[in-house]
Design a protein around this motif. Structure first.
Motif, short mmCIF file in Angstrom:
data_model
loop_
_atom_site.label_atom_id
_atom_site.label_comp_id
_atom_site.label_asym_id
_atom_site.label_seq_id
_atom_site.Cartn_x
_atom_site.Cartn_y
_atom_site.Cartn_z
N MET A 143 8.50 -6.77 -9.13
CA MET A 143 7.57 -6.16 -8.52
C MET A 143 8.16 -5.25 -7.26
N ASP A 144 7.80 -4.32 -7.14
CA ASP A 144 8.35 -3.40 -5.79
C ASP A 144 7.50 -3.88 -4.58
N TRP A 145 7.93 -3.61 -3.50
CA TRP A 145 7.11 -3.91 -2.17
C TRP A 145 5.79 -3.10 -2.16
N LEU A 146 5.80 -1.78 -2.59
CA LEU A 146 4.43 -1.02 -2.64
C LEU A 146 3.42 -1.86 -3.48
N THR A 147 3.57 -2.45 -4.51
CA THR A 147 2.62 -3.18 -5.14
C THR A 147 2.24 -4.54 -4.44
N ILE A 148 3.08 -5.10 -3.70
CA ILE A 148 2.73 -6.29 -2.93
C ILE A 148 2.01 -5.77 -1.72
N LEU B 77 -0.10 -3.27 -1.51
CA LEU B 77 -1.28 -2.95 -1.97
C LEU B 77 -2.02 -4.03 -2.17
N LEU B 78 -1.51 -5.01 -2.94
CA LEU B 78 -2.21 -6.25 -3.27
C LEU B 78 -2.85 -7.05 -1.98
N GLY C 194 -0.63 -11.61 -3.66
CA GLY C 194 0.47 -10.91 -3.11
C GLY C 194 1.43 -11.52 -2.27
N LEU D 14 3.86 -13.27 -4.74
CA LEU D 14 4.74 -12.32 -5.17
C LEU D 14 5.51 -11.83 -4.12
N SER D 15 5.23 -11.73 -2.98
CA SER D 15 6.27 -11.51 -1.68
C SER D 15 7.20 -12.61 -1.75
N ASP E 243 9.52 -12.04 -4.94
CA ASP E 243 10.24 -10.79 -5.26
C ASP E 243 11.13 -10.44 -3.98
#
Length: 154
Positions: A1-6, A8-9, A41, A44-45, A48
């Motif tokens: 997952m990229d940082w933008l998805t994290i 946004l979560l 979020g 995932l941070s 990732d």
């Protein structure tokens, strides 16, 4: 997952928690969805982006949620949603009867055995001990049993 998805979560998780605490308290579902988004979020941070950035995300989210709870639970904000008016009205209480035993009146309707009677200017529902009385009959109050005025022919 990229940082933008994290990001946004975490952002939507914080928005849902803010909506739960400040705008629509007590719904629980919105808060649980927000908490779930925050947990996803943060997890995932860590996975990732690595441990140091995961710690920053966890600390930042905890601070923002703490601030939201503090702002949402202040008495000034709670008073907007709380019932603060006081009901000072009263009702006629049978324990303080306005038609005491011995009061004389007359029937307005036939008592078979219940009906309506007039005592001075007060209309009341009354009951006899089983006898039938015609309308206009003079009556006398025997007493009050539970919530009924018991009368007899005067």
């Amino acid at each position: 997952m990229d940082w933008l998805t994290i990001a946004l979560l975490l952002l939507f998780g914080l928005l849902f928690v803010a909506a739960e605490v400040i705008f629509i308290p007590g719904t629980t579902i919105v808060g649980l969805v927000g908490l779930g988004l925050l947990i996803a979020g943060i997890w995932l941070s860590y996975r990732d982006l690595g441990t140091p950035l995961g710690h920053y995300m966890l600390l930042g989210s905890a601070l923002v949620v703490g601030l939201l709870v503090y702002v949402g639970l202040r008495p000034r904000n709670l008073n907007k949603m709380a019932l603060t008016s006081v009901n000072n009205t009263s009702v006629h209480d049978i324990r303080r009867p306005d038609v005491p035993a011995g009061t004389v009146g007359r029937t307005l309707s036939a008592l078979r055995p219940a009906g309506t009677a007039l005592f001075a200017e007060a209309r009341r529902e009354v009951v006899t001990r089983g006898e039938f009385l015609a309308a206009g009959t003079p009556i006398r109050v025997l007493g009050i049993e539970q919530n009924r005025i018991v009368v007899e022919q005067a």
